[in-house]
Design an enzyme around this catalytic site. Structure first.
Site, PDB file in Angstrom:
ATOM      1  N   CYS A 146       0.839  -1.201   0.000  1.00  0.00           N
ATOM      2  CA  CYS A 146       0.000   0.000   0.000  1.00  0.00           C
ATOM      3  C   CYS A 146       0.876   1.253   0.000  1.00  0.00           C
ATOM      4  O   CYS A 146       1.536   1.531  -0.994  1.00  0.00           O
ATOM      5  CB  CYS A 146      -0.953  -0.037   1.197  1.00  0.00           C
ATOM      6  SG  CYS A 146      -2.337   1.083   1.025  1.00  0.00           S
TER       7      CYS A 146
ATOM      8  N   HIS B   1      -3.399  -5.730   1.154  1.00  0.00           N
ATOM      9  CA  HIS B   1      -2.680  -5.889   2.424  1.00  0.00           C
ATOM     10  C   HIS B   1      -2.591  -7.350   2.860  1.00  0.00           C
ATOM     11  O   HIS B   1      -3.470  -7.811   3.600  1.00  0.00           O
ATOM     12  CB  HIS B   1      -3.406  -5.116   3.526  1.00  0.00           C
ATOM     13  CG  HIS B   1      -3.286  -3.635   3.439  1.00  0.00           C
ATOM     14  ND1 HIS B   1      -2.307  -2.933   4.111  1.00  0.00           N
ATOM     15  CD2 HIS B   1      -4.014  -2.718   2.781  1.00  0.00           C
ATOM     16  CE1 HIS B   1      -2.441  -1.634   3.865  1.00  0.00           C
ATOM     17  NE2 HIS B   1      -3.479  -1.464   3.060  1.00  0.00           N
TER      18      HIS B   1
ATOM     19  N   GLU C   9      -0.777  -8.574   5.104  1.00  0.00           N
ATOM     20  CA  GLU C   9      -0.595  -8.676   6.564  1.00  0.00           C
ATOM     21  C   GLU C   9      -1.933  -8.624   7.299  1.00  0.00           C
ATOM     22  O   GLU C   9      -2.016  -8.952   8.473  1.00  0.00           O
ATOM     23  CB  GLU C   9       0.350  -7.580   7.055  1.00  0.00           C
ATOM     24  CG  GLU C   9      -0.267  -6.213   7.320  1.00  0.00           C
ATOM     25  CD  GLU C   9      -0.574  -5.401   6.062  1.00  0.00           C
ATOM     26  OE1 GLU C   9      -0.439  -5.945   4.940  1.00  0.00           O
ATOM     27  OE2 GLU C   9      -0.966  -4.226   6.201  1.00  0.00           O
TER      28      GLU C   9
END
Lengths: 234, 776
Positions: A86, A203, A205
């Site tokens: 990002c 994302h 994560e």
């Protein structure tokens, strides 16, 4: 594998990356302050999401001048893995470590939602071991994720198989309707020619545990670990 | 020896005098306006209040001091009109660590951890300047949380706008949503839930209530107290400008047609600055470098200095020349009243002054030593070497200070209540089939999917959101523990307009019920009370009875109020808004895995309806959104029934019996069942259908759309039904096994007659078209 998460003023996914690597992937990880001029001994660098310097001026435009960026560049040039997620992707673009630029989302709004990604290449250690044809369900959260590059760059990216992820529908079809932000060629993530530097808007994560609704993000990190393993044993 | 000591003392005094020749009385500053009745009125002070100020000071105040009293004695800061009424709230409980009176409430959640939460309004600024007004609202409430030492982990908001057919409503709505997104996304706190309501009563005066939640270790609790005489007082964060001067006074007045001219009273948001301030503040608190800390929100430096002194029973002496300023030649009046955002005041731990400066430098923020704590209870302000204000800190911020304003406002039962008590017969004459009404209700702006709103909010950052928005309560896990916290904000302005007492009761009950259906045990409440002008006895009657209702539910459910916000003067030339008390309830799940979600899970599961549906269409969504009528008696709320229902829901979740649970409120049973069906994703695209068989003497509309309270729809595996029904009997909760989960259609029969037969896909399509079609 040792991980380092670079913290810029305004990074806000730094803790999420740290948590994912440490608690889910169970690998050593440490934060690296943006003002540092030296890099600790780490194998993989993560440039996390967020709003470095408030996204003022332009996303990533100020962060690329941070002291740590010389070290990031050196780390990348030595062939070690770097992933920008990002805002981290936006910084890598501004720093010239990846080609292209970001525009505002075509609907001009911030978008936070789960999307489906088609894995398009095996070029990078981050995706080499992801099962072929697996669609990854990973969330995006950005206001400027509308990836743009000129026709020449795009054909180079294609020729070198540097396009890693494209937004797709549940059938795996890469359609305009499946494109959340208007990016060129539905591009969600790319890598450099060597494959060690990766930038992606979604994302991973955020979805490393099933409690979060998907654990597909873990696939990227597992692939990275497996690539390193095979490098050692091979 | 004795003599020498005395001499030394005298010499010291002499030196001090020589260094700063101080008149005992504060002096006027360049540009000060002359005090006269018109100026005093302009400052929102009554002649009597002004006389009290003169008496407290023993002299005429300076213009600077007048400004300070004006903001601190505004309703927004002083609660002078609302305080006697707010005393009805229960504020104590075994889990309460910090109740009302500090920046935010704090409750114990075990394992040495605590949850910090509060709701606040930013209505007037948002009506004038939607983006900045809403953004600074988020910034303000987040500061309240991290000032206490907690890391903000979630935001929710309760929003009220005019109907989207008005261009003005669309402008305010889209601006407010982007403002909330712009601030929350940048600072990295997920916005995970809330509610959005459209009603023309809010066309000119929107309501923007933001709730924030933070997690902390108990030992990191920080308070806004200036203790320790001689300790240094630091100003940290952004610079002070001329923005937001008199914001608190502005908030304590009706919105006039000239309100546009007061745009300068709206502050400008800088979420990046606040992100740095957040990290720096938590680093200071966790490193134990400070004694007390308070954010500068309403009434800025005046409020933070006087409140920190008043709470600790100390005084403060500050030097305005040291306050970092972003504009030239600011007068003391302006510096003291500025509401520039992203600033804090703190008292450093002695010997830690350098660490304070170093940490702030690390985060590229200002840290200015602006003064010290004194022992005489006075707030003394110097500027360019002159004393410009000298007032007792308590006079500004201690409700017990002699002369501090408190009013028992007169009340009168509103005349309109006699007219709206009955539903006009024509509104109830309907020949439309139930299915058609249901589709229309699901597509209405008030009940349709709010995806358009929450997709603009980053609701996943911090990777704690275990229940994504769109399902009633929001649930976030607490990392490094097994626990999770459920939060919901609710309030129904229509109910409260029609019956303030019941509206108040239901606001708290519904928020708590939304928490309980997830399996979480409701712990505490924060309240945001949005009303019109309290000087109007009819408005104050609404206020008094709504608070009474809220307090009754709090006591019945044993959930104390730990803080909140009163927002009066929500009026425009068109009149007062519908009174809207909003309750934000937090609840605890001891085991995150026991969380219950609203959608049906698997074919064959049994559906049980809890609570008994009554003919209660008054104030309902069906009546308002479909018939265009705001009338009737809103549903009754029986406190005992509500408490029992919530206990059953929590107990059953702990047993692991509930496959799904959904609260039954806006839109009634039909909407609740439809949501249980289409919110799920387990059966292909659209979720599971259900076959429901009811046995009720009510007519179709009453049965399907009444908003009777204390109801819920749950589904269970067949083997758990008996045990569950027995639990319900024991708690005297009416429970009927009404059907089962199956197929792709929602079919409802009453006494063998088919009432509704719609495919889940059709229901979902009606609902998920959402707000987009109204906005574009």
């Amino acid at each position: 594998m040792k991980f380092g998460v670079v913290v810029f003023p305004g990074s806000n996914c730094d803790h999420d990356c740290y948590h994912g690597v440490k608690e889910v992937l169970r690998q050593p990880v440490q934060f690296i302050w943006h003002g540092s001029r030296t890099l600790p001994a780490v194998d993989c660098l993560i440039l996390p999401g967020g709003f470095s310097y408030g996204d003022y001026l332009r996303t990533g435009a100020i962060a690329r001048f941070a002291e740590i960026m010389d070290q990031v560049r050196e780390h990348a040039q030595s062939g070690k893995p770097v992933i920008g997620i990002c805002n981290g992707f936006q910084i890598l673009l501004e720093a010239g470590l990846l080609p292209g630029a970001m525009l505002r989302n075509r609907n001009l709004n911030f978008i936070c939602k789960y999307v489906l990604l088609k894995v398009e290449s095996t070029r990078s250690p981050f995706i080499r071991y992801i099962p072929k044809d697996k669609l990854l369900r990973i969330p995006v959260a950005h206001g400027e994720g509308n990836y743009y590059c000129d026709a020449e760059t795009l054909s180079q990216l294609r020729a070198n198989r540097q396009i890693l992820f494209r937004y797709c529908d549940s059938q795996g079809a890469v359609t305009d309707a499946a494109n959340p932000n208007g990016s060129v060629d539905n591009i969600a993530g790319i890598c450099n020619a060597q494959g060690n530097v990766v930038g992606m808007m979604p994302h991973p994560e955020r979805c490393m545990e099933t409690a979060m609704g998907s654990a597909d993000g873990l696939e990227l990190f597992r692939s990275l670990l497996q690539s390193a393993q095979s490098l050692v044993s091979g | 020896m004795k003599k020498r000591k005395k001499t030394t003392t005298r010499r010291k005094t002499k030196t001090a005098r020589a260094a700063r020749p101080q008149p005992a009385v504060p002096v006027a500053c360049a540009g000060d306006r002359a005090l006269n009745p018109a100026l005093i009125k302009e400052h929102g002070l009554t002649p009597k209040e002004y006389a009290t100020i003169r008496k407290i000071l023993g002299r005429v105040p300076t213009y600077t001091e007048l400004g300070m009293f004006s903001v601190m004695w505004s309703e927004h800061c002083s609660y002078k009109n609302s305080r006697p009424v707010l005393k009805q709230f229960p504020t104590r409980g075994p889990r309460v660590i910090q109740g009302p009176g500090e920046n935010a409430g704090v409750m114990d959640i075990g394992d040495g951890r605590a949850i910090c939460f509060k709701v606040e309004s930013h209505n007037h600024p948002s009506a004038i300047e939607p983006y900045q007004g809403a953004a600074t609202g988020v910034g303000g409430i987040l500061r309240d949380i991290f000032t206490m030492g907690a890391r903000p982990v979630a935001c929710l908001n309760s929003l009220r706008f005019g109907k989207l057919s008005h261009a003005k409503a669309r402008h305010i709505f889209t601006g407010v949503v982007s403002g909330i997104a712009g601030y929350g996304n940048c600072i990295g706190v997920p916005t995970i839930g809330g509610e959005v309501v459209f009603d023309d009563t809010y066309l000119d005066n929107c309501l923007v209530n933001v709730m924030a939640v933070g997690f902390m270790k108990r030992e990191h609790l920080a308070l806004g107290r200036a203790t320790g005489v001689g300790n240094r007082v630091f100003y940290i964060g952004a610079t002070t400008g001329r923005d937001g001067i008199h914001g608190a006074t502005f908030a304590s007045d009706e919105l006039s047609a000239k309100a546009e001219e007061r745009r300068s009273a709206v502050q400008v948001a800088d979420p990046f600055m606040e992100k740095l301030l957040l990290e720096a503040t938590l680093e200071l608190i966790r490193g134990q470098h400070l004694i007390g800390i308070q954010d500068m929100g309403a009434a800025g430096l005046t409020c933070s200095t006087s409140e920190m002194g008043a709470r600790a029973g100390t005084g403060l002496e500050i030097e305005l020349d040291h306050v970092p300023q972003r504009e030239l030649e600011m007068a003391p009046y302006e510096i003291l009243l500025s509401e520039s955002q992203e600033r804090m005041l703190l008292v450093a731990r002695p010997g830690h002054e350098n660490q304070v400066t170093e940490i702030l430098e690390k985060w590229h923020l200002h840290a200015a030593d602006i003064g010290r704590v004194t022992n005489d209870g006075r707030l003394r302000v110097r500027h360019h070497g002159k004393l410009v204000a000298d007032v007792p800190a308590g006079a500004l911020a201690d409700t017990k200070f002699p002369g501090y304003p408190t009013y028992i406002r007169p009340t009168r039962k509103p005349a309109y209540l006699a007219k709206v008590g009955h539903i006009p017969a024509r509104a109830l004459k309907t020949k439309r089939p139930v299915g058609k009404d249901l589709l229309q209700l699901l597509a209405s702006p008030n009940l349709c999917s709010k995806r358009y709103v929450w997709e603009q909010y980053d609701h996943m950052v911090r990777t704690n959101t275990v229940l994504l928005p769109g399902a009633g309560a929001a649930v976030i896990r607490i990392k490094h523990t097994d626990k999770a916290v459920a939060v919901s904000t609710d309030g129904n302005g229509r109910y409260t307009y029609l019956d303030p007492h019941m509206g108040g009761r239901i606001a708290v009950a519904e928020a708590a019920r939304n928490v309980a259906v997830t399996g979480a045990e409701p712990l505490g409440v924060t309240d945001c009370l949005n009303f019109g002008n309290p000087m109007d006895p009819e408005i104050f009657w609404q206020f008094k009875h709504a608070v009474r209702g809220m307090a009754e539910t709090c006591r019945a459910l044993k959930i104390p109020v730990t803080g909140g916000n009163v927002s009066f003067y929500n009026e425009s030339p068109a009149g007062a808004v519908d009174p809207a008390p909003v309750a934000g309830v937090v609840g605890l799940l001891e085991h995150a895995k026991q969380m219950v979600t609203p959608w049906f899970k698997s074919e064959g599961d049994r559906i049980v309806i809890l609570g008994k549906t009554l003919a209660e269409l008054g104030g309902s969504a069906w009546l308002y959104d479909l018939q265009g009528v705001k009338a009737g008696k809103p549903p009754r709320l029986d406190l005992k029934k509500e408490a029992s229902l919530q206990k059953v829901l929590v107990a059953a979740a702990r047993q692991g019996w509930l496959q799904s649970a959904q609260d039954c409120s806006d839109g009634g049973l039909a909407v609740a069942l439809a949501e249980c069906a289409f919110l799920g994703k387990t059966s292909g695209q659209s979720g599971w259908g259900a076959e429901i068989r009811l046995s009720s003497g009510l007519n179709d509309v009453e049965l399907m759309f009444s908003e009777t309270q204390s109801r819920a729809v749950v589904s269970l595996k067949q083997e758990n039904v008996k045990k569950f029904l027995s639990l319900c009997r024991g708690r005297q909760v009416p429970a009927v096994e009404a059907g089962l989960v199956r197929g792709g259609k929602l079919t409802i029969f009453n006494r063998g007659r088919l009432l509704l037969d719609k495919s889940v896909i059709a229901l979902k399509e009606a609902w998920s078209g959402g707000l987009k079609r109204y906005v574009q």
